[in-house]
Design a protein around this motif. Sequence first.
Motif, PDB file in Angstrom:
ATOM      1  N   ASP A   9      -8.978   2.527   1.733  1.00  0.00           N
ATOM      2  CA  ASP A   9      -9.884   2.226   0.616  1.00  0.00           C
ATOM      3  C   ASP A   9     -10.883   1.144   0.986  1.00  0.00           C
ATOM      4  O   ASP A   9     -12.071   1.218   0.649  1.00  0.00           O
ATOM      5  N   GLN A  52      -1.345  -0.174  -5.452  1.00  0.00           N
ATOM      6  CA  GLN A  52      -1.606   1.165  -5.971  1.00  0.00           C
ATOM      7  C   GLN A  52      -0.402   1.635  -6.771  1.00  0.00           C
ATOM      8  O   GLN A  52       0.712   1.157  -6.582  1.00  0.00           O
ATOM      9  N   GLU A  87      -3.362  -2.952 -10.262  1.00  0.00           N
ATOM     10  CA  GLU A  87      -4.115  -2.321  -9.173  1.00  0.00           C
ATOM     11  C   GLU A  87      -5.168  -3.274  -8.625  1.00  0.00           C
ATOM     12  O   GLU A  87      -5.805  -4.020  -9.380  1.00  0.00           O
ATOM     13  N   ARG A 104      -3.193   3.388   2.380  1.00  0.00           N
ATOM     14  CA  ARG A 104      -4.289   3.572   1.440  1.00  0.00           C
ATOM     15  C   ARG A 104      -5.101   2.294   1.269  1.00  0.00           C
ATOM     16  O   ARG A 104      -6.324   2.358   1.114  1.00  0.00           O
ATOM     17  N   THR A 105      -4.466   1.141   1.303  1.00  0.00           N
ATOM     18  CA  THR A 105      -5.232  -0.109   1.187  1.00  0.00           C
ATOM     19  C   THR A 105      -6.277  -0.197   2.286  1.00  0.00           C
ATOM     20  O   THR A 105      -7.454  -0.492   2.037  1.00  0.00           O
ATOM     21  N   SER A 144       0.816  -1.197   0.000  1.00  0.00           N
ATOM     22  CA  SER A 144       0.000   0.000   0.000  1.00  0.00           C
ATOM     23  C   SER A 144       0.854   1.253   0.000  1.00  0.00           C
ATOM     24  O   SER A 144       1.924   1.307   0.612  1.00  0.00           O
TER      25      SER A 144
END
Length: 367
Positions: free
Chosen positions: A225, A180, A189, A221-222, A130
């Motif tokens: 998200d 990402q 992705e 971010r993983t 991530s």
Amino acid sequence: MSDAPVTLSQVAREAGVSLATASRAINGSATRSVRQDLRERVLETARRLDYSPDPSAQAMARGRTSALGLVVHDIADPYFSTIAAGVTRAAEREGLIVTLSSTEHSPGRELAFVELARRQRSRAIILAGSRAVLPGVLPGVPSGPPSGEAAARMESDAKALESALTSFREAGGGVATIGQGVGDLPVVEIDNAGGAGDLARALHEIGYRSFGVLTGPTGLRTAADRTTGFLDTLAALGCPALDRDVVDGAFTRDGGYDAMTRLLSRTGAATADPEPNRPEVVFAVNDVMAVGAMAAVRDAGLSVPDDVAVAGFDDIHTLRDVSPGLTTVRIPLDEVSEAATMLALGAAASGAVVRGEVVLRDSTPRR
């Protein structure tokens, strides 16, 4: 008889060719080729004299070594070890050797490995994991406002990494990322938000109406998200999660255990009360956290799924034997690893977006 190793000069002299021709015949060349008859003569002479090529010389001549660098955040995490195994299998089929670095989520270590791979003329680099995200940037992630210093540091780290990877690629190396992207560089992705949204809908369809979320760390971010995709879908379905039921924690088994313990404590639900004030089902944003969450439920004197149902994300092979079987979002990590390797080696024209498949198991029975 001398025990000294045979030199390339000796091979060239014995084969009756120049030193440059012998080097191109044995080591290869990024710019020049050798006539087939001369090449065969040099190689036969090298075999007869038992000459061993110098790997460094071969790398200099060809412009690249046979090494593929793989950078992961934490090799102890089954998610990354599965990716490493897949990349290694794909690389070996191409005659390459994988060199592995585990960064422990340190941008400095990630950048240092990229620079090392560039200096060592690695054939390609794959980054798996991530990217960082500022706390508070994405909705649904409980956190304080980002500081200016943190934002500047993250922007600086991102630019330095993108610049290093771009320079590596411009010099002839291959680059791909998993998860990402980094700038406009090639990426396989994973649609984390979409997969989490699919899971929320699936759980809603089988009867769940009260949800908790173990978000993972707010800087990844993983995690962000997956949290956002799940919470946004719940809101659209008319049953949003309560703020008290959304708890952050480390992206590990112990992080899941701690987060679930805090969730049960916050809701006053760490008892087998016939009228519990706890979510019907808790979504942990990766399988490893989910396993820790299940252990926390049991240690609180409760059971999965009778008192609290639990779901995860990734469908890690090594965790498929947990009991009860874990509901999750299956990411085809073998396919992801293969695609990223081919992308890094230039055998694929473009990246891909991979969306997982919801797998319902006994940890979330139909209600």
